[in-house]
Design an enzyme around this catalytic site. Structure first.
Site, PDB file in Angstrom:
ATOM      1  N   ASP A  26     -19.380 -64.314  75.819  1.00  0.00           N
ATOM      2  CA  ASP A  26     -20.500 -63.890  76.638  1.00  0.00           C
ATOM      3  C   ASP A  26     -21.552 -64.988  76.498  1.00  0.00           C
ATOM      4  OD1 ASP A  26     -22.262 -62.101  78.090  1.00  0.00           O
ATOM      5  OD2 ASP A  26     -23.232 -61.706  76.162  1.00  0.00           O
ATOM      6  N   ASP A  57     -25.601 -64.846  77.344  1.00  0.00           N
ATOM      7  CA  ASP A  57     -26.899 -64.414  76.828  1.00  0.00           C
ATOM      8  C   ASP A  57     -26.726 -63.456  75.648  1.00  0.00           C
ATOM      9  OD1 ASP A  57     -27.998 -65.910  78.906  1.00  0.00           O
ATOM     10  OD2 ASP A  57     -28.093 -64.187  80.250  1.00  0.00           O
TER      11      ASP A  57
END
Length: 187
Positions: free
Chosen positions: A11, A13
């Site tokens: 992922d 952020d």
């Protein structure tokens, strides 16, 4: 088709960079301490590095795809300065209640759906059972489960982690920088 390459799905952020909410400009993008070294070590261990990121800020009209692409190019340049080349960056600009009609839909790519991971599997010949998903949200873990990713790792560097989320993960780390050591211990 032979799927033989193990990958680290990341992922963005809250996993690679600090999550200030809708990070869309260079001045708001800050790498989390230790992640660049960890990514380099993971590459040396033979893993493909693939970013899979929901970017609903596009659908909400907060930023454009062009802004996302400029930031991604900058991120890639920073990583290249440390001899890190991402094997892929997959993003979902959709949201079911989007402000911008073009991006308003319930799609197969927005995590917790597995679309981005499955597309990467096909594009890059990824062996999912030997791969890892690292993220800070339950949506990351659920997408990995559905896509058949071997190990699902939650990191504490982004969102608050709830007990129910821990139960869905294979392991919880403080940040991505701990992943190479975790993998070495479990081999």
């Amino acid at each position: 088709m032979v799927y033989k390459t193990p990958a680290i799905f990341l992922d963005r952020d809250g996993t690679i960079n600090l999550d200030f909410g809708y990070v869309c400009t260079i001045d708001r993008f800050k790498f989390i301490d230790g992640v660049i070294d960890a990514m380099h070590e993971l590459i040396l261990m033979g893993f493909a590095i693939i970013v899979v990121t929901n970017q609903s800020g596009i659908a909400r009209g907060i930023f454009t795809i062009n802004q996302f692409m400029i930031l991604t190019q900058w991120m890639n340049k920073c990583l290249a300065e440390h001899n890190i080349r991402l094997d892929g960056v997959y993003f979902c600009p959709h949201h079911p209640t989007a402000t911008i009609k073009k991006w308003r839909k319930k799609c197969h790519c927005r995590k917790p759906q597995p679309g981005m991971l499955l597309t990467a599997k096909k594009d890059l010949h990824i062996k999912m059972s030997a791969s890892y998903m690292v993220g800070d949200k339950i949506e990351d873990i659920k997408a990995a489960q559905t896509a058949g990713v071997g190990k699902k790792i939650l990191v504490r560097s982004g969102q608050v982690i709830h007990k129910e989320h821990v139960l869905n993960a294979d392991y919880v780390l403080n940040s991505l920088k701990e992943l190479p050591q975790y993998i070495k211990k479990t081999l």
